[in-house]
Write a protein that holds these residues in place. Structure first.
Motif: not given
Length: 704
Positions: A270-271, A275-281, A293-295
């Protein structure tokens, strides 16, 4: 559908997009072009070679852990000549007179920067905003780099720390902690904790599950994400991504489950977007390790290839993948917010840059870069900077693993900042592999074939070369094509080598990786045997001089191939597994239930364990075996090699056991690496009657 590997031949002319002469401008010259001497016919296996075991260890280190911190580039070096000590190094081109690798040591000379979390380690260095911290191997305590002060205290090795980040202006380290207060594997406790730097106090942030990895803080410092999983799963089987507010309960079950709800998906790395604070994994829900991308239900960059590979040459592997190691990151974000990632295609790495600001979650403005753009053939662990430069570790069959710098905008030949070796050999002695795809029981399998090569010699007319088949460890890992002097050691002497990515290997998608489910000791053995037989059929190997070696899980495949098949005439097991029942009851926590997925539940399926244990089938063994083992190995205990040796002695088969003091799982000391290579060569010399091996050491083989 498995992706099809392509056959590539004679790739030396375009490897890396630049010549070896360009490489030599930034590091000690590895290969020198010289006038060809006449090729003298000489039996395979007897060719004199400058690639000696001492040359390999004297001039080589392992590279890994590249990081960009406060306008400085750092990396880790594993040094065989210093007993395998790991050293944190900072790039400093002015140090060229002091170091072949353009760097200066920054960790204390008495320290070994290495953690034993999961026994495989990884993530031993924590880079904060200003401060740098590291795990000391002897004590396993966290230390501050600037003054060597110990952040954590207590009895040595009770607590182990890894894979950390800092918060609150470096006053707190958030990381994985492994608690060995009770050393029994079933009682070892893994958690995510916050360590206060000033006083060493520890607060538990996530607990209750068997394992944790990759704790990562959101840009505002208010949320913590992490990956977690429970026995009997391994992280590549099924894991979860969870998120918690730092003021919430420390129980994992109370934390928001972001991905992995189905219990059959692997989530890794995860990372948070800076900038936009979204969570990726990264998830394998599509059948390949893709970036999400989470969501959003779909991958931001859907491909039938695996993302997530680490840098080549680190963690005792020559591959882009070792999912056991902590601290890996297969994608990242540039300063302008664009995604930068790497995947492998047909044995070559591809760099992807894409805009991920689109509201629908899909990447746009996708650009791909490869060797034609100046990048090395294989690379991983992309580290961005404040601008358009990126750093990574890469290599090729003719270029050793090196620390590279490359600019995404200007492109051009990637600059080598530090090379893992100062070896110097003629380019006409280096064997360039070709990827082969061959038929096996479950369709096709893959491997890399290295032909014998020596500019001064060819084989005798009508003679096919002896073949050494290599089975990688893991078993859920894979091999690769970065320059490997331990392979060139063989090919320059007249051996052919086949490095096999048997079914179960990572990097070919989930279906291929899952071929080993309940089939370890069947599929992998079928594949290494099928690879050898394929090369014999093609006239590329002598069917009467087939040998095999492997370390750890590869050692088990080696012993199994010798016990359950009649293909190979000799083999070498390096810290390999001979008795599966003994391993099921005597190994470290991380892999203590690994065999449930590979074979079956224990002791419920003990009969199956015995059926697949080479030590239970000594009666079917009929060829010589060399056993090489570290005395302090906690992953595959030394009694495995001893029991196998005793059984072989009893049957009267030619065998030799060498136990190396001070070695754990995988050999790190120069003298032991050298002896292991030279012993294996001398062993095959005796077995195959190759009596004229230049510089061969003497080896005592029992029952021979």
């Amino acid at each position: 559908m498995l992706r099809k590997a392509t056959l590539y031949l004679s790739i030396l002319s375009f490897v890396n997009g630049f010549s070896t002469r360009q490489v030599s401008q930034t590091t000690t010259k590895l290969f020198a072009s010289t006038a060809k001497t006449s090729n003298m016919a000489k039996p395979y296996g007897t060719w004199p070679s400058p690639i000696t075991s001492k040359a390999i260890t004297a001039g080589s280190v392992k590279l890994g852990g590249v990081h960009y911190h406060n306008n400085q580039v750092y990396w880790l070096e594993g040094r065989p000549q210093e007993g395998g000590r790991n050293v944190l190094v900072k790039y400093d081109p002015s140090s060229i007179a002091k170091s072949e690798r353009n760097g200066v040591d920054v960790s204390p000379k008495e320290s070994n920067v290495r953690t034993r979390v999961h026994e495989y380690g990884g993530g031993a260095v924590v880079f904060g905003k200003e401060q740098i911290y590291y795990s000391d191997f002897v004590t396993q305590r966290l230390c501050k780099l600037s003054d060597g002060m110990e952040v954590t205290t207590g009895e040595n090795c009770i607590y182990r720390f890894a894979d950390g980040v800092t918060m609150d202006d470096d006053s707190t380290i958030v990381c994985v902690r492994e608690d060995h207060t009770n050393p029994k594997p079933s009682e070892v406790v893994n958690e995510v904790v916050a360590v206060t730097v000033d006083n060493g106090s520890i607060k538990v942030l996530a607990t209750g599950n068997d394992f944790y990895s990759a704790p990562r803080l959101s840009p505002d410092g208010k949320q913590l994400s992490y990956v977690t999983w429970n026995h009997p799963n391994m992280p590549w089987d099924a894991s979860e991504l969870r998120v918690t507010s730092l003021d919430s309960s420390n129980k994992s079950k109370d934390h928001d489950l972001i991905a992995g709800q189905d219990g059959d998906t692997s989530i890794i790395q995860p990372l948070w977007h800076p900038k936009n604070g979204d969570l990726y994994y990264i998830s394998d829900q599509s059948g390949y390790y893709n970036i999400y991308r989470a969501g959003y239900p779909e991958s931001v960059l859907p491909m039938d290839y695996d993302f997530g590979g680490s840098a080549p040459g680190w963690k005792n592997t020559n591959s882009l993948f070792d999912l056991r190691a902590l601290g890996q990151q297969g994608f990242n974000f540039l300063a302008d917010g664009r995604l930068v990632a790497q995947y492998s295609k047909d044995g070559k790495s591809v760099l992807v840059v894409a805009d991920v600001s689109n509201k629908d979650g899909l990447a746009t403005n996708i650009q791909e870069y490869g060797m034609e753009d100046g990048l090395p053939m294989m690379f991983g662990g992309i580290v961005p900077t404040d601008g358009n430069d990126v750093y990574f570790i890469g290599g090729s069959p003719s270029t050793p693993p090196s620390v590279y710098k490359w600019n995404i905008e200007t492109k051009g030949a990637a600059e080598i900042l530090a090379c893992s070796t100062n070896l110097s050999f003629d380019d006409d002695i280096i064997s360039i592999p070709r990827q082969v795809e061959f038929p096996t029981t479950l369709g096709t399998a893959f491997g890399y074939y290295y032909p014998p090569k020596n500019g001064c010699h060819t084989g005798m007319d009508g003679e096919a070369p002896p073949l050494l088949v290599k089975a990688h460890g893991g078993p859920t890992a894979c091999t690769g094509t970065s320059f490997n002097p331990a392979i060139q050691y063989w090919t320059s002497r007249g051996f052919a080598v086949l490095d096999v990515d048997y079914g179960g290997s990572t990097g070919y998608g989930r279906d291929y990786r899952r071929r080993l489910r309940k089939n370890w000791g069947v599929v992998d053995i079928d594949d290494v045997c099928a690879g050898a037989q394929y090369l014999v059929k093609e006239g590329l190997a002598d069917g009467e001089r087939l040998c095999i070696d492997g370390g750890s899980a590869g050692g088990y495949t080696t012993l199994g191939a010798l016990a359950f098949r009649d293909v190979f005439k000799a083999g070498t097991s390096l810290y390999g597994i001979g008795d599966l029942t003994a391993l099921a009851g005597d190994t470290h926590k991380f892999e203590s239930r690994y065999l449930d997925g590979l074979i079956g539940a224990y002791p419920e399926e003990e009969k199956l364990y015995k059926e697949r244990s080479p030590i239970e089938s000594v009666d079917t063994l009929s060829c010589p075996i060399l056993l090489l083992q570290g005395v302090e190995d906690k992953v595959v205990p030394p009694n495995q090699a001893q029991m196998m040796h005793d059984a072989l002695l009893k049957k009267g088969l030619p065998t030799c056991l060498k136990m190396y003091e001070g070695e754990q799982h995988g050999f790190r000391k120069a003298e032991n690496i050298e002896d292991a290579l030279d012993s294996e060569l001398a062993f095959y010399g005796k077995v195959f009657g190759i009596n004229d091996i230049p510089g061969a050491i003497d080896i005592k083989v029992d029952n021979m």
